[in-house]
Write a protein that holds these residues in place. Structure first.
Motif, PDB file in Angstrom:
ATOM      1  N   LEU A   1       0.826  -1.206   0.000  1.00 21.72           N
ATOM      2  CA  LEU A   1       0.000   0.000   0.000  1.00 21.72           C
ATOM      3  C   LEU A   1       0.862   1.259   0.000  1.00 21.72           C
ATOM      4  CD1 LEU A   1      -2.873  -0.954   2.481  1.00 21.72           C
ATOM      5  CD2 LEU A   1      -2.887  -1.042  -0.025  1.00 21.72           C
ATOM      6  N   PHE A   2       1.960   1.243   0.736  1.00 17.59           N
ATOM      7  CA  PHE A   2       2.855   2.404   0.729  1.00 17.59           C
ATOM      8  C   PHE A   2       3.562   2.552  -0.615  1.00 17.59           C
ATOM      9  CE2 PHE A   2       2.387   2.339   5.365  1.00 17.59           C
ATOM     10  CZ  PHE A   2       2.215   3.693   5.591  1.00 17.59           C
ATOM     11  N   ASP A   3       3.910   1.441  -1.249  1.00 16.68           N
ATOM     12  CA  ASP A   3       4.509   1.515  -2.583  1.00 16.68           C
ATOM     13  C   ASP A   3       3.546   2.199  -3.554  1.00 16.68           C
ATOM     14  OD1 ASP A   3       6.691   0.130  -1.604  1.00 16.68           O
ATOM     15  OD2 ASP A   3       6.005  -1.817  -2.357  1.00 16.68           O
TER      16      ASP A   3
ATOM     17  N   ARG B   1       8.188  -0.118   9.401  1.00 18.24           N
ATOM     18  CA  ARG B   1       8.767   1.219   9.577  1.00 18.24           C
ATOM     19  C   ARG B   1       9.976   1.410   8.675  1.00 18.24           C
ATOM     20  NH1 ARG B   1      13.600   3.246  10.506  1.00 18.24           N
ATOM     21  NH2 ARG B   1      14.001   1.970  12.335  1.00 18.24           N
ATOM     22  N   GLU B   2      10.827   0.380   8.581  1.00 18.44           N
ATOM     23  CA  GLU B   2      12.005   0.468   7.723  1.00 18.44           C
ATOM     24  C   GLU B   2      11.604   0.592   6.259  1.00 18.44           C
ATOM     25  OE1 GLU B   2      14.174  -3.022   8.739  1.00 18.44           O
ATOM     26  OE2 GLU B   2      14.917  -2.208  10.657  1.00 18.44           O
ATOM     27  N   HIS B   3      10.559  -0.125   5.866  1.00 18.00           N
ATOM     28  CA  HIS B   3      10.101  -0.041   4.487  1.00 18.00           C
ATOM     29  C   HIS B   3       9.528   1.347   4.198  1.00 18.00           C
ATOM     30  CE1 HIS B   3       8.611  -1.605   0.639  1.00 18.00           C
ATOM     31  NE2 HIS B   3       7.527  -0.873   0.864  1.00 18.00           N
ATOM     32  N   ILE B   4       8.705   1.857   5.098  1.00 21.03           N
ATOM     33  CA  ILE B   4       8.134   3.195   4.902  1.00 21.03           C
ATOM     34  C   ILE B   4       9.250   4.222   4.761  1.00 21.03           C
ATOM     35  CG2 ILE B   4       6.692   5.000   5.913  1.00 21.03           C
ATOM     36  CD1 ILE B   4       5.204   2.766   7.438  1.00 21.03           C
ATOM     37  N   GLU B   5      10.256   4.117   5.610  1.00 20.29           N
ATOM     38  CA  GLU B   5      11.362   5.075   5.553  1.00 20.29           C
ATOM     39  C   GLU B   5      12.068   5.012   4.201  1.00 20.29           C
ATOM     40  OE1 GLU B   5      15.061   6.594   8.328  1.00 20.29           O
ATOM     41  OE2 GLU B   5      14.252   4.573   8.645  1.00 20.29           O
ATOM     42  N   LYS B   6      12.296   3.797   3.682  1.00 19.33           N
ATOM     43  CA  LYS B   6      12.964   3.662   2.378  1.00 19.33           C
ATOM     44  C   LYS B   6      12.121   4.289   1.273  1.00 19.33           C
ATOM     45  CE  LYS B   6      15.468  -0.612   3.494  1.00 19.33           C
ATOM     46  NZ  LYS B   6      15.563  -2.070   3.248  1.00 19.33           N
ATOM     47  N   VAL B   7      10.818   4.005   1.289  1.00 21.50           N
ATOM     48  CA  VAL B   7       9.939   4.545   0.252  1.00 21.50           C
ATOM     49  C   VAL B   7       9.842   6.064   0.384  1.00 21.50           C
ATOM     50  CG1 VAL B   7       7.592   4.513  -0.668  1.00 21.50           C
ATOM     51  CG2 VAL B   7       8.634   2.390   0.113  1.00 21.50           C
ATOM     52  N   ALA B   8       9.763   6.552   1.624  1.00 22.57           N
ATOM     53  CA  ALA B   8       9.680   7.996   1.848  1.00 22.57           C
ATOM     54  C   ALA B   8      10.946   8.698   1.373  1.00 22.57           C
ATOM     55  CB  ALA B   8       9.440   8.274   3.327  1.00 22.57           C
TER      56      ALA B   8
ATOM     57  N   LYS C   1      13.147   7.606  -0.904  1.00 21.47           N
ATOM     58  CA  LYS C   1      13.257   7.498  -2.363  1.00 21.47           C
ATOM     59  C   LYS C   1      12.304   8.448  -3.076  1.00 21.47           C
ATOM     60  CE  LYS C   1      12.969   4.146  -6.143  1.00 21.47           C
ATOM     61  NZ  LYS C   1      12.728   2.718  -6.503  1.00 21.47           N
ATOM     62  N   SER C   2      11.085   8.582  -2.535  1.00 22.46           N
ATOM     63  CA  SER C   2      10.060   9.379  -3.204  1.00 22.46           C
ATOM     64  C   SER C   2      10.050  10.841  -2.775  1.00 22.46           C
ATOM     65  CB  SER C   2       8.679   8.780  -2.925  1.00 22.46           C
ATOM     66  OG  SER C   2       8.362   8.868  -1.538  1.00 22.46           O
ATOM     67  N   GLY C   3      10.717  11.135  -1.654  1.00 25.12           N
ATOM     68  CA  GLY C   3      10.666  12.485  -1.118  1.00 25.12           C
ATOM     69  C   GLY C   3       9.339  12.821  -0.477  1.00 25.12           C
ATOM     70  N   ARG C   4       8.573  11.799  -0.082  1.00 26.01           N
ATOM     71  CA  ARG C   4       7.253  11.993   0.519  1.00 26.01           C
ATOM     72  C   ARG C   4       7.297  11.802   2.025  1.00 26.01           C
ATOM     73  NH1 ARG C   4       4.723  14.145  -3.909  1.00 26.01           N
ATOM     74  NH2 ARG C   4       4.697  12.693  -5.667  1.00 26.01           N
ATOM     75  N   ASP C   5       6.397  12.459   2.716  1.00 22.00           N
ATOM     76  CA  ASP C   5       6.179  12.205   4.138  1.00 22.00           C
ATOM     77  C   ASP C   5       5.108  11.127   4.233  1.00 22.00           C
ATOM     78  OD1 ASP C   5       5.845  12.273   6.891  1.00 22.00           O
ATOM     79  OD2 ASP C   5       4.582  14.076   6.861  1.00 22.00           O
ATOM     80  N   LEU C   6       5.499   9.913   4.643  1.00 23.80           N
ATOM     81  CA  LEU C   6       4.599   8.768   4.695  1.00 23.80           C
ATOM     82  C   LEU C   6       4.506   8.246   6.120  1.00 23.80           C
ATOM     83  CD1 LEU C   6       5.964   6.851   1.551  1.00 23.80           C
ATOM     84  CD2 LEU C   6       3.982   8.371   1.644  1.00 23.80           C
ATOM     85  N   HIS C   7       3.304   7.827   6.523  1.00 24.22           N
ATOM     86  CA  HIS C   7       3.129   7.358   7.896  1.00 24.22           C
ATOM     87  C   HIS C   7       1.971   6.380   7.994  1.00 24.22           C
ATOM     88  CE1 HIS C   7       0.203  10.806   8.049  1.00 24.22           C
ATOM     89  NE2 HIS C   7       1.166  11.398   7.363  1.00 24.22           N
ATOM     90  N   LEU C   8       2.118   5.430   8.910  1.00 27.83           N
ATOM     91  CA  LEU C   8       1.114   4.404   9.183  1.00 27.83           C
ATOM     92  C   LEU C   8       0.359   4.780  10.450  1.00 27.83           C
ATOM     93  CD1 LEU C   8       0.032   1.468   8.502  1.00 27.83           C
ATOM     94  CD2 LEU C   8       1.733   0.649  10.161  1.00 27.83           C
TER      95      LEU C   8
END
Length: 391
Positions: free
Chosen positions: A116-118, A160-167, A169-176
């Protein structure tokens, strides 16, 4: 839609049937665009997207996300949050405890949430943060022991580690946002603090955890627990827990007279969990029932032990009061709005969530589902305008 203080408002599309991506997209075309046309006033329209695991996989097929992005752009719409609580079927079949499966002790839940974060990172417009909401770890009836709890914490760390990598790479602020729910592994503000405290006890070096993992605060759920919105929100954010999203929702509040208990039978349906919590007074412990049938059975055999008030996890339209001897927990929702007005930078995502359209008693429906959603927008925007949260 974007409101004051960079707050984004949408409704959760889990109100519409859609387990495949085609069904989900058809719901957006057939219902969401009609709502947008009546409430957005030509401004970019924010969507709270619900994706099942199957729909998420299908949307991830080559070319599908680009196709969807083009459709969003053509319709002046954008996705800012995804409801990742229900993994599988959510309409037309028994959901109840299955909505908590697979729980956070499993690889399936981790893989689904990471996916979902991807997806979300590719859909977000520039400058908009992205959130995904999820279940509170597990359910109290699933016999969660130390082994399962360790697996839950391990998977949250991996997420959390996956969200951080995606954030990054994408330059986005992402959070669960983990969502407390009655009889969930954590359901109250106190249990929320304990859960996150236990995580930090096991992973004391993970100081960035709260940057990526926080809370989805559902106003219906905490109201059912007889909590005060201001005190609960102050307690949660005061502990450093990120408020990922606010779910604006309302539930039934009932004085358990014989007449009201009998009327509650009209809300006893086989699809969703309708947990009941009974209050016996300020100094007495609450009594919890796993589902509405359990409370109704108890009432039949113990008519003199029903307490002063029942709160029933049955989402009702936030713009309407049920009447007929029933009340709603809308006072808790208004309390959360008041808190947000005093703390407008503490949460950027708001999602209205009344997913029970198909099982609502007929007298509580407002025309068709689009009419109901428009009325919920009108009520919400009116209340938020009074609090200078939108203009």
């Amino acid at each position: 839609m974007r409101l004051n203080h960079n707050i984004h408002l949408g409704y959760c599309t889990n109100i519409h049937r859609g387990e495949t991506w085609e069904e989900t997209w058809n719901g957006l075309k057939n219902y969401t665009l009609r709502v947008k046309d009546r409430v957005s006033d030509g401004k970019p329209y924010g969507i709270g997207l619900r994706l099942s695991e199957q729909a998420a996989r299908e949307l991830s097929a080559p070319g599908k996300i680009d196709e969807f992005k083009a459709w969003l752009d053509a319709n002046n719409s954008y996705v800012f949050t995804i409801n990742g609580f229900p993994y599988g079927a959510f309409h037309g079949t028994r959901v109840k405890e299955h909505v908590f499966k697979p729980d956070w002790s499993t690889q399936e839940r981790l893989d689904y949430t990471n996916l979902l974060f991807d997806i979300l990172a590719q859909l977000l417009p520039p400058g908009v943060s992205g959130s995904v909401s999820t279940l509170p770890g597990s359910h109290k009836t699933f016999n969660v022991g130390s082994e399962e709890l360790n697996a839950i914490f391990t998977n949250l760390r991996l997420c959390r580690e996956h969200i951080e990598k995606v954030a990054t790479k994408s330059g986005r602020d992402l959070h669960l946002g983990m969502e407390p729910e009655p009889l969930g592994l954590f359901e109250t503000s106190g249990e929320t603090l304990k859960f996150f405290g236990l995580y930090l006890d096991r992973h004391p070096q993970d100081r960035d955890f709260f940057k990526f993992i926080g809370l989805n605060y559902d106003t219906c759920h905490l109201a059912i627990e007889f909590e005060d919105a201001k005190k609960a929100l102050d307690r949660i954010t005061g502990a450093g827990i990120r408020l990922s999203k606010l779910h604006f929702s309302s539930a039934l509040k009932v004085k358990p007279t014989p007449e009201n208990v009998e009327r509650l039978r009209g809300f006893n349906e086989p699809v969703y969990f309708h947990q009941v919590i009974a209050s016996y007074g300020a100094d007495e412990p609450l009594r919890r029932f796993k589902d509405l049938p359990d409370a109704l059975d108890f009432a039949q055999t113990n008519p003199d032990q029903l307490g002063e008030e029942w709160r029933v996890h049955f989402h009702i339209p936030i713009h309407a009061q049920p009447g007929g001897g029933f009340d709603s927990t809308r006072d808790h929702l208004i309390g959360a709005m008041d808190w947000l007005a005093a703390n407008p930078t503490k949460c950027q995502h708001i999602e209205m969530e009344t997913y029970t359209w198909e099982v609502l008693p007929a007298e509580m429906r407002s025309g068709d589902v689009v009419d109901q959603l428009v009325k919920e927008y009108e009520w919400t925007l009116g209340e938020m305008t009074q609090r200078q949260l939108c203009s």
